[in-house]
Design a protein around this motif. Structure first.
Motif, PDB file in Angstrom:
ATOM      1  N   ILE A  63     -41.546   9.500   3.026  1.00 25.56           N
ATOM      2  CA  ILE A  63     -40.086   9.576   3.106  1.00 25.56           C
ATOM      3  C   ILE A  63     -39.538  10.638   2.153  1.00 25.56           C
ATOM      4  O   ILE A  63     -38.604  11.356   2.480  1.00 25.56           O
ATOM      5  CB  ILE A  63     -39.432   8.188   2.867  1.00 25.56           C
ATOM      6  CG1 ILE A  63     -37.953   8.185   3.255  1.00 25.56           C
ATOM      7  CG2 ILE A  63     -39.585   7.717   1.455  1.00 25.56           C
ATOM      8  CD1 ILE A  63     -37.699   7.969   4.699  1.00 25.56           C
ATOM      9  N   PHE A 105     -27.869  10.671   9.316  1.00 25.83           N
ATOM     10  CA  PHE A 105     -28.307  10.333   7.959  1.00 25.83           C
ATOM     11  C   PHE A 105     -27.316   9.404   7.264  1.00 25.83           C
ATOM     12  O   PHE A 105     -27.720   8.544   6.479  1.00 25.83           O
ATOM     13  CB  PHE A 105     -28.519  11.588   7.116  1.00 25.83           C
ATOM     14  CG  PHE A 105     -29.775  12.339   7.446  1.00 25.83           C
ATOM     15  CD1 PHE A 105     -30.970  11.685   7.686  1.00 25.83           C
ATOM     16  CD2 PHE A 105     -29.763  13.719   7.507  1.00 25.83           C
ATOM     17  CE1 PHE A 105     -32.129  12.374   7.984  1.00 25.83           C
ATOM     18  CE2 PHE A 105     -30.908  14.425   7.812  1.00 25.83           C
ATOM     19  CZ  PHE A 105     -32.096  13.751   8.048  1.00 25.83           C
ATOM     20  N   SER A 106     -26.038   9.564   7.512  1.00 26.17           N
ATOM     21  CA  SER A 106     -25.030   8.679   6.912  1.00 26.17           C
ATOM     22  C   SER A 106     -25.220   7.244   7.392  1.00 26.17           C
ATOM     23  O   SER A 106     -25.128   6.297   6.607  1.00 26.17           O
ATOM     24  CB  SER A 106     -23.623   9.166   7.241  1.00 26.17           C
ATOM     25  OG  SER A 106     -23.409  10.432   6.683  1.00 26.17           O
ATOM     26  N   PHE A 108     -28.087   6.021   8.543  1.00 29.15           N
ATOM     27  CA  PHE A 108     -29.342   5.594   7.916  1.00 29.15           C
ATOM     28  C   PHE A 108     -29.117   5.198   6.462  1.00 29.15           C
ATOM     29  O   PHE A 108     -29.707   4.223   5.992  1.00 29.15           O
ATOM     30  CB  PHE A 108     -30.401   6.701   7.976  1.00 29.15           C
ATOM     31  CG  PHE A 108     -31.070   6.856   9.306  1.00 29.15           C
ATOM     32  CD1 PHE A 108     -30.853   5.985  10.358  1.00 29.15           C
ATOM     33  CD2 PHE A 108     -31.950   7.900   9.506  1.00 29.15           C
ATOM     34  CE1 PHE A 108     -31.476   6.136  11.578  1.00 29.15           C
ATOM     35  CE2 PHE A 108     -32.591   8.073  10.721  1.00 29.15           C
ATOM     36  CZ  PHE A 108     -32.359   7.185  11.762  1.00 29.15           C
ATOM     37  N   PHE A 109     -28.313   5.961   5.745  1.00 29.25           N
ATOM     38  CA  PHE A 109     -28.069   5.652   4.341  1.00 29.25           C
ATOM     39  C   PHE A 109     -27.416   4.281   4.211  1.00 29.25           C
ATOM     40  O   PHE A 109     -27.828   3.468   3.368  1.00 29.25           O
ATOM     41  CB  PHE A 109     -27.191   6.718   3.679  1.00 29.25           C
ATOM     42  CG  PHE A 109     -26.971   6.456   2.222  1.00 29.25           C
ATOM     43  CD1 PHE A 109     -27.948   6.777   1.294  1.00 29.25           C
ATOM     44  CD2 PHE A 109     -25.810   5.845   1.774  1.00 29.25           C
ATOM     45  CE1 PHE A 109     -27.765   6.511  -0.057  1.00 29.25           C
ATOM     46  CE2 PHE A 109     -25.616   5.585   0.425  1.00 29.25           C
ATOM     47  CZ  PHE A 109     -26.597   5.915  -0.492  1.00 29.25           C
ATOM     48  N   THR A 112     -30.132   1.616   5.078  1.00 24.55           N
ATOM     49  CA  THR A 112     -31.195   1.490   4.075  1.00 24.55           C
ATOM     50  C   THR A 112     -30.664   0.997   2.733  1.00 24.55           C
ATOM     51  O   THR A 112     -31.372   0.295   2.012  1.00 24.55           O
ATOM     52  CB  THR A 112     -31.968   2.808   3.878  1.00 24.55           C
ATOM     53  OG1 THR A 112     -31.067   3.843   3.470  1.00 24.55           O
ATOM     54  CG2 THR A 112     -32.685   3.211   5.154  1.00 24.55           C
ATOM     55  N   LEU A 142     -35.976   4.227   0.007  1.00 24.37           N
ATOM     56  CA  LEU A 142     -35.388   4.599   1.295  1.00 24.37           C
ATOM     57  C   LEU A 142     -33.981   5.200   1.151  1.00 24.37           C
ATOM     58  O   LEU A 142     -33.753   6.324   1.594  1.00 24.37           O
ATOM     59  CB  LEU A 142     -35.378   3.405   2.246  1.00 24.37           C
ATOM     60  CG  LEU A 142     -36.749   2.912   2.699  1.00 24.37           C
ATOM     61  CD1 LEU A 142     -36.630   1.577   3.428  1.00 24.37           C
ATOM     62  CD2 LEU A 142     -37.411   3.941   3.586  1.00 24.37           C
ATOM     63  N   PRO A 143     -33.015   4.486   0.544  1.00 22.92           N
ATOM     64  CA  PRO A 143     -31.695   5.118   0.414  1.00 22.92           C
ATOM     65  C   PRO A 143     -31.712   6.339  -0.507  1.00 22.92           C
ATOM     66  O   PRO A 143     -30.947   7.286  -0.297  1.00 22.92           O
ATOM     67  CB  PRO A 143     -30.792   4.009  -0.127  1.00 22.92           C
ATOM     68  CG  PRO A 143     -31.711   2.992  -0.704  1.00 22.92           C
ATOM     69  CD  PRO A 143     -33.004   3.113   0.050  1.00 22.92           C
ATOM     70  N   VAL A 146     -32.980   9.166   1.721  1.00 25.81           N
ATOM     71  CA  VAL A 146     -31.962   9.537   2.714  1.00 25.81           C
ATOM     72  C   VAL A 146     -30.806  10.251   2.020  1.00 25.81           C
ATOM     73  O   VAL A 146     -30.272  11.237   2.545  1.00 25.81           O
ATOM     74  CB  VAL A 146     -31.482   8.307   3.512  1.00 25.81           C
ATOM     75  CG1 VAL A 146     -30.327   8.670   4.427  1.00 25.81           C
ATOM     76  CG2 VAL A 146     -32.625   7.707   4.320  1.00 25.81           C
ATOM     77  N   MET A 149     -31.899  13.684   1.446  1.00 28.01           N
ATOM     78  CA  MET A 149     -31.877  14.412   2.728  1.00 28.01           C
ATOM     79  C   MET A 149     -30.451  14.836   3.081  1.00 28.01           C
ATOM     80  O   MET A 149     -30.236  15.926   3.601  1.00 28.01           O
ATOM     81  CB  MET A 149     -32.457  13.560   3.855  1.00 28.01           C
ATOM     82  CG  MET A 149     -33.961  13.512   3.879  1.00 28.01           C
ATOM     83  SD  MET A 149     -34.740  15.090   4.252  1.00 28.01           S
ATOM     84  CE  MET A 149     -34.466  15.187   5.999  1.00 28.01           C
ATOM     85  N   ILE A 150     -29.494  13.970   2.798  1.00 25.05           N
ATOM     86  CA  ILE A 150     -28.089  14.318   3.050  1.00 25.05           C
ATOM     87  C   ILE A 150     -27.703  15.537   2.213  1.00 25.05           C
ATOM     88  O   ILE A 150     -27.100  16.483   2.712  1.00 25.05           O
ATOM     89  CB  ILE A 150     -27.162  13.118   2.765  1.00 25.05           C
ATOM     90  CG1 ILE A 150     -27.335  12.052   3.854  1.00 25.05           C
ATOM     91  CG2 ILE A 150     -25.701  13.555   2.659  1.00 25.05           C
ATOM     92  CD1 ILE A 150     -26.634  10.738   3.559  1.00 25.05           C
TER      93      ILE A 150
END
Length: 173
Positions: A63, A105-106, A108-109, A112, A142-143, A146, A149-150
Motif C-alpha cells: 500500500i 481516493f477521498s 477510500f480515505f 479506511t 491504510l488511511p 491513501v 496518495m491524495i
C-alpha cells in the motif's frame, strides 16, 4: 509560483522517502519467511507468528509502495491510446483522470479511516493464528497511505494542469 514549486518539491521528497524507506520491509519479509521455512523443515518446529507477520508487512509494503509508484508514473494506463495525443493532450487526460482519482481516493480515505478507527476502538487482535497480534496499527497504514496518495495525486494534478495550460513545471526531484 515559488510556493507551488516548494510544495511540489516537498511532496516529491516525501513520496521518494516513503518508497525508499518502506522498500526495506522486503528484507524483513524475506528474513521472516526464511526463518519460518528453516524452523519448519529443518527443525520440525513451525512458528505461530512468521506467516502472519510477513503478511502484515507485505500489506504495509504494497500500500505504501503505491505512493512511490505514483510519483514515478509507474501505474498502469493504456499507453497505446495515451501516446496518440500530443504532450498537452496527455496532460488534459491526466487532469481528467487525476480529478476522478482524487474523488475515488477521498472515498477510500473516508472508508479506511473509519475502518482503522473502529479497529483502534476495540483494540482489535488477529484471529488468524494462535499468536493473535494486534492489527490496529497495521490497519492505520491504510488511511495514511491513501492520504499520501491524495497528496501525490494533487502534485501530479498540478503538474498536469500546468502542462495543459502551456506552463512547463520544474522537473521532479
Amino acid at each position: 509560483m515559488a510556493k507551488l514549486s516548494q510544495y511540489l518539491a516537498f511532496q516529491d521528497r516525501v513520496s521518494e522517502w516513503v518508497g525508499r524507506t518502506f522498500s526495506w520491509l522486503c528484507l524483513a519479509m524475506i528474513a521472516g519467511l526464511c526463518y519460518e521455512v528453516t524452523a519448519r523443515y529443518l527443525f520440525n518446529s513451525p512458528t505461530s507468528w512468521a506467516h502472519e507477520s510477513t503478511t502484515m508487512l507485505y500489506g504495509t509494503f504494497c500500500i505504501l509502495a503505491g505512493v512511490y509508484t505514483h510519483k514515478h508514473h509507474g501505474h498502469v494506463r493504456s499507453e497505446v491510446i495515451y501516446n496518440l495525443f500530443p504532450e498537452r493532450g496527455r496532460a488534459v487526460l491526466d487532469v481528467i483522470t487525476g480529478l476522478i482519482g482524487l474523488v475515488v481516493f477521498s472515498v477510500f480515505f473516508y472508508i479506511t479511516f473509519n475502518f482503522a478507527a473502529d479497529s483502534w476502538a476495540i483494540r482489535e487482535v488477529s484471529s488468524k493464528s494462535t499468536w493473535g497480534p494486534v492489527v490496529y496499527p497495521f490497519k492505520s497504514v491504510l488511511p495514511l497511505a491513501v492520504g499520501l496518495m491524495i497528496l501525490q495525486s494533487i502534485a501530479a494534478l498540478i503538474r498536469s494542469f500546468m502542462v495543459a495550460i502551456g506552463i512547463q513545471p520544474e522537473a521532479q526531484v
